[in-house]
Design an enzyme around this catalytic site. Structure first.
Site, mmCIF file in Angstrom:
data_model
loop_
_atom_site.group_PDB
_atom_site.id
_atom_site.type_symbol
_atom_site.label_atom_id
_atom_site.label_comp_id
_atom_site.label_asym_id
_atom_site.label_seq_id
_atom_site.Cartn_x
_atom_site.Cartn_y
_atom_site.Cartn_z
ATOM 1 C CE LYS A 1 35.250 45.990 41.183
ATOM 2 N NZ LYS A 1 35.278 46.947 40.073
ATOM 3 C CB SER B 1 36.600 43.737 36.428
ATOM 4 O OG SER B 1 37.610 44.489 35.783
#
Length: 457
Positions: free
Chosen positions: A283, A277
């Site tokens: 992420k 991300s």
């Protein structure tokens, strides 16, 4: 620039109109197929005596030069020449002179473009079959590693019964096997040559269509010249088969996405098939699986697009049918890319066996074992179902699972329950005992894997 077909026209279209009508922006992908068809056509013209040997030799020499440049990416196409056929014909004439114009003797762009697409699709369908088999081999290898890895099985996305993780993977093997069969069976309908049908009525020249088919490696020719130039069934069938393939990949992608979440943690995808991300450093997104799931929609769209184009077109060729190519090219690119990505994604993924073990020991997916246990002792299954449901409810109230419930509590619902019930309720035993043909029992999964290997061999 005067069009190669412009003899009867007194006025040229404006450039923007030419650009709207031109297909060279996408049908240049047929360059090698178009040249391949032309080589066979002029060879046939020579073999039948329609063209003299010296003309055939000159044309073949020019086509060889164009083939060499095409492979090297050195050909430059123009909108002024509309499509791949006229572009190449103009290049051939520029290369060897007016004799190049004799190449088009006894054929039309109508049977020429249909031929190109048959050649193109026959190659790409065989490539798709190879990619499916490669993916199947990877699934087999992963399944063999996890025959005795127990995983939760789901219905309605709710825990249902424990299964072998290999059994789950093998479900997709068999979906792919059907996909492969459909593509394989479709080849016999792609492997029909339209060349020689002319614009739609055949030709007055004494051509030998069977010779052309032999040169191009086709098993048969169209029996009807009108059908030959207007048939796009083989593309519709390809798009339909591709849509089913993508449906299967999309379902698998959805499970991969779920399994890789923190809520499941059944697998971890390799970094090569994940992204991060731009704002959240922690992420690890399953982007490739998501993208394949998304690309399924465009393949469906390509199928519906061509069906809609064809539904109102009278025989034979109509300009509408120029719209048959972009969806076909896009679908070929999409399915080949999706299969290659998915194969790598499954081959490199890590299966979290500890998490799976914990999952199947922390649910009620073994409840059916208790009901079956009571049924084998003579209790009607409907009654056994009710007794088991009551015991599950008791566990829920106590915050425990069936394996944690004391035998005394079980006997309150049925005296048929003995101490051996705990062996029956163990997830490993629940899976092992499901030995019906095609079931998830370890022996049956191994039989299934052996059958799958036989399919591939």
């Amino acid at each position: 620039m005067t069009k190669l077909w412009g003899g009867r026209f007194q006025k040229s279209a404006e450039a923007w109109v030419d650009e709207f009508g031109a297909s060279i922006g996408f049908d240049q992908q047929l360059v090698l197929e178009d040249l391949e068809g032309s080589v066979a056509h002029v060879t046939m013209l020579g073999a039948t005596g329609i063209l003299p040997a010296e003309d055939v030799e000159a044309i073949l020499g020019g086509l060889a030069q164009l083939q060499e440049k095409a492979v090297a990416g050195e050909l430059e196409f123009t909108v002024a020449n509309e499509d791949i056929h006229l572009n190449l014909e103009k290049m051939l004439i520029d290369c060897i002179g007016p004799v190049g114009g004799k190449l088009h003797t006894g054929r039309s762009r109508n049977d020429q473009v249909a031929t190109d697409m048959h050649i193109f699709l026959k190659k790409r369908v065989k490539e798709a079959i190879d990619c499916i088999e490669t993916f199947q081999k990877t699934l087999l290898e992963k399944a063999e590693e996890h025959v005795e890895t127990i995983a939760p099985g789901y219905t309605h996305l709710q825990r249902a019964q424990p299964i072998s993780f290999a059994h789950h993977l093998m479900a997709y093997f068999w979906m792919l096997e059907r996909d492969k069969q459909r593509f394989t069976e479709s080849i016999k309908r792609i492997d029909i040559l339209p060349l020689g049908a002319g614009a739609m009525a055949g030709t007055t020249f004494p051509i030998d269509r069977l010779k052309s088919a032999e040169l191009l490696g086709f098993s048969e020719v169209y029996a009807n010249s009108m059908d030959a130039v207007s048939d796009r069934d083989f593309i519709v069938e390809f798009l339909s088969n591709s849509s089913l393939l993508m449906a299967h990949l999309s379902r698998f992608a959805e499970e991969i996405i779920l399994w890789s979440t923190d809520e499941f943690k059944f697998i971890e995808l390799d970094d090569a098939f994940s992204t991060g991300s731009s704002i959240m450093p922690q992420k690890k997104n399953p982007d490739m699986a998501e993208l394949i799931r998304g690309k399924t929609g465009r393949v469906y769209g390509n199928l519906m697009g061509l069906l809609t184009v064809l539904k109102g077109t009278p025989l034979t060729y109509n300009k509408d049918m120029q719209e048959d190519k972009e969806g076909m090219f896009d679908t070929v690119h999409t399915i080949l890319g999706s299969l290659k990505i998915f194969e790598g994604m499954v081959r490199t993924m890590t299966v979290n066996t500890e998490r799976l073990h914990k999952a199947v020991h922390s649910d009620f997916s073994n409840a059916t074992e208790l009901a079956d246990y009571l049924a084998t002792k003579g209790m009607p299954f409907r009654e056994a179902h009710e007794v088991t449901g009551k015991l599950v409810f008791t566990c829920i109230q106590k915050g425990i699972y069936l394996l944690d419930l004391p035998i005394e509590d079980m006997k309150k619902e049925s005296e048929l329950i003995e101490a051996d019930i705990y062996d029956v309720l163990a997830p490993e035993a629940a899976v092992r005992r499901r030995h019906s043909l095609g079931g998830t029992g370890f022996d049956q999964v191994n039989i299934q894997i052996a059958k799958a290997k036989a399919c591939l061999s």
